[in-house]
Write a protein that holds these residues in place. Structure first.
Motif, PDB file in Angstrom:
ATOM      1  N   ASN A  99     -84.924  42.458  45.676  1.00 46.12           N
ATOM      2  CA  ASN A  99     -84.804  42.172  44.246  1.00 46.12           C
ATOM      3  C   ASN A  99     -84.690  43.415  43.354  1.00 46.12           C
ATOM      4  OD1 ASN A  99     -84.593  40.091  42.319  1.00 46.12           O
ATOM      5  ND2 ASN A  99     -86.738  40.358  41.705  1.00 46.12           N
ATOM      6  N   VAL A 100     -84.049  44.466  43.842  1.00 39.27           N
ATOM      7  CA  VAL A 100     -83.815  45.649  42.992  1.00 39.27           C
ATOM      8  C   VAL A 100     -82.337  46.043  43.079  1.00 39.27           C
ATOM      9  CG1 VAL A 100     -86.152  46.565  42.945  1.00 39.27           C
ATOM     10  CG2 VAL A 100     -84.674  47.160  44.852  1.00 39.27           C
ATOM     11  N   ARG A 101     -81.485  45.118  42.750  1.00 36.59           N
ATOM     12  CA  ARG A 101     -80.050  45.248  42.939  1.00 36.59           C
ATOM     13  C   ARG A 101     -79.473  46.541  42.372  1.00 36.59           C
ATOM     14  NH1 ARG A 101     -75.517  46.451  41.221  1.00 36.59           N
ATOM     15  NH2 ARG A 101     -73.761  45.085  40.811  1.00 36.59           N
ATOM     16  N   TYR A 102     -79.830  46.918  41.126  1.00 36.16           N
ATOM     17  CA  TYR A 102     -79.223  48.088  40.490  1.00 36.16           C
ATOM     18  C   TYR A 102     -79.768  49.390  41.063  1.00 36.16           C
ATOM     19  CZ  TYR A 102     -77.196  44.747  37.282  1.00 36.16           C
ATOM     20  OH  TYR A 102     -76.483  43.695  36.762  1.00 36.16           O
ATOM     21  N   PHE A 103     -81.049  49.409  41.382  1.00 37.50           N
ATOM     22  CA  PHE A 103     -81.597  50.601  42.024  1.00 37.50           C
ATOM     23  C   PHE A 103     -81.061  50.745  43.443  1.00 37.50           C
ATOM     24  CE2 PHE A 103     -84.504  50.186  38.510  1.00 37.50           C
ATOM     25  CZ  PHE A 103     -84.767  51.502  38.171  1.00 37.50           C
ATOM     26  N   LEU A 104     -80.814  49.629  44.111  1.00 36.49           N
ATOM     27  CA  LEU A 104     -80.210  49.677  45.444  1.00 36.49           C
ATOM     28  C   LEU A 104     -78.807  50.273  45.375  1.00 36.49           C
ATOM     29  CD1 LEU A 104     -80.180  48.989  48.471  1.00 36.49           C
ATOM     30  CD2 LEU A 104     -79.398  46.680  47.841  1.00 36.49           C
ATOM     31  N   SER A 113     -83.737  38.294  48.586  1.00 36.56           N
ATOM     32  CA  SER A 113     -83.799  38.616  47.157  1.00 36.56           C
ATOM     33  C   SER A 113     -83.212  37.495  46.314  1.00 36.56           C
ATOM     34  CB  SER A 113     -83.014  39.895  46.869  1.00 36.56           C
ATOM     35  OG  SER A 113     -83.600  41.005  47.518  1.00 36.56           O
ATOM     36  N   PRO A 114     -83.854  37.158  45.177  1.00 37.59           N
ATOM     37  CA  PRO A 114     -83.303  36.136  44.291  1.00 37.59           C
ATOM     38  C   PRO A 114     -82.168  36.657  43.411  1.00 37.59           C
ATOM     39  CG  PRO A 114     -85.397  36.928  43.440  1.00 37.59           C
ATOM     40  CD  PRO A 114     -85.214  37.576  44.774  1.00 37.59           C
ATOM     41  N   ASP A 115     -81.949  37.979  43.381  1.00 35.70           N
ATOM     42  CA  ASP A 115     -80.853  38.532  42.581  1.00 35.70           C
ATOM     43  C   ASP A 115     -79.581  38.597  43.435  1.00 35.70           C
ATOM     44  OD1 ASP A 115     -81.173  40.689  44.277  1.00 35.70           O
ATOM     45  OD2 ASP A 115     -82.006  42.036  42.758  1.00 35.70           O
ATOM     46  N   ASP A 116     -78.564  39.310  42.966  1.00 33.44           N
ATOM     47  CA  ASP A 116     -77.295  39.369  43.694  1.00 33.44           C
ATOM     48  C   ASP A 116     -77.167  40.636  44.526  1.00 33.44           C
ATOM     49  OD1 ASP A 116     -77.040  41.068  41.515  1.00 33.44           O
ATOM     50  OD2 ASP A 116     -74.911  40.636  41.227  1.00 33.44           O
TER      51      ASP A 116
END
Length: 364
Positions: free
Chosen positions: A11-16, A41-44
């Motif tokens: 759940n840390v899509r942008y940091f990933l 993760s619930p995000d994309d």
């Protein structure tokens, strides 16, 4: 294959995305692979990896299996002689891996190697190098003394033997990881890095802190300091002591006191919002950042001096991560400076000023 970079994401899509771009630059001249394990993760996050990083090996778990089991799944697929266990909320320098290969190839009986970690405000993270947290050491830490908890016999720039490294960045041979059974899956989150470090020391290997390369670790993304964190962390320490030390009343008291203190001390004074008076943009792209704080000063090169209470935005299209980190460490000595990154080929700016809360993503 020389290296497998193992990144467990939740759940840390942008940091990933930021992490993966830094890793790609760091393995450009190395026979290496990147393995991302996503813990449902619930995000994309997974869609982003598939779209932007098709060469990355993506493992999509159907549930959140925790830190230990997730990493063990990734390592089982790894082909590299060396492993880098890496948090998704990190940024590595372009020369981090090449420096570590040169350093570790000549070492015998090598265990884990850690490096110099700084947070999103450019400050050194003392947990980069730690001692074994015996009951006595843990009690002292709870009471406010960290002299015995952290490996203070080495400075942040030094290199030398230490006992415990942090799970946000662990470099070791795959054969050593497998020899001690990898991460202990009795731990769900927190404590598994201490356990692995100690298992490796007990097996006769030497762990090292390597201060000649820097990695950013945005602690607030993976280590939210709330009451749930406190219970999980001290619960993990209970597991550690049951496995490696005789259980005693002193430690049980330490655990109870630690949980209570953590619940009352969740708010860190350093995490207060900063009133920004100016923004410095180090970039050649001056047209896509209208939402940045004003007054805005744009420069194509890094300046030595900036005003206090300012935001600094680094463009990774223009600047190397190693140059950025060196500048962050220097400017972090000034009062109330916050840092943001403009990613290459991306339409957002990202950063984090807190060890207890999520970071900020500014879309434009």
């Amino acid at each position: 294959m020389k290296l497998s970079v193992i990144i467990l994401n939740y759940n840390v899509r942008y940091f990933l995305e930021l992490c993966l771009k830094s890793v790609e630059a760091a393995i450009a001249n190395i026979d290496a692979e990147i393995i991302v394990i996503d813990n449902n993760s619930p995000d994309d996050s997974c869609d982003m990896v598939k779209q932007l990083f098709p060469a990355v090996k993506l493992i999509e778990n159907k549930e959140n299996l925790g830190f230990s089991k997730g990493n063990n799944i990734g390592v089982a697929k790894a082909k590299g002689d060396y492993l880098c266990i890496l948090n998704p909320d990190t940024v590595v320098a372009e020369d981090t891996f090449t420096k570590l290969i040169k350093f570790t190839d000549s070492k015998e009986n090598l265990g884990i190697v850690g490096c110099q970690l700084i947070d999103g405000k450019g400050k050194f993270l003392p947990e980069s190098k730690r001692n074994i947290p015996t009951p006595k050491v843990s009690l002292k830490k709870v009471l406010g003394s960290t002299n015995d908890y952290y490996a203070n016999h080495l400075s942040s720039e030094d290199t030398g033997k230490v006992d415990v490294l942090v799970g946000a960045f662990m470099w070791l041979k795959k054969e050593v990881y497998e020899a001690v059974g990898g991460f202990d899956e009795d731990y769900f989150m927190y404590g598994e890095d201490i356990d692995l470090s100690y298992k490796i020391v007990k097996a006769g290997y030497y762990n090292f802190y390597f201060g000649n390369t820097t990695v950013i670790h945005y602690k607030g993304e993976s280590t939210l300091k709330d009451s749930k964190y406190a219970k999980r962390f001290y619960g993990a320490m209970q597991i550690f002591y049951k496995k490696h030390f005789k259980q005693n009343l002193i430690f049980n008291a330490v655990v109870w006191i630690g949980i209570k203190i953590a619940q009352f001390m969740r708010k860190n004074p350093e995490d207060e919002d900063v009133t920004l008076n100016k923004c410095y943009l180090y970039s050649n792209d001056f047209d896509t950042v209208e939402q940045l704080p004003k007054p805005l000063q744009s420069e194509a090169t890094i300046q030595g001096n900036v005003e206090s209470n300012s935001m600094i935005v680094y463009d990774f299209e223009l600047l190397k991560a190693s140059i950025v980190m060196a500048d962050m460490k220097q400017k972090s000595k000034q009062e109330n400076i916050v840092f943001r990154f403009l990613l290459k080929n991306s339409k957002f700016i990202i950063g984090s000023d807190s060890a207890t809360n999520r970071g900020e993503v500014l879309h434009f």
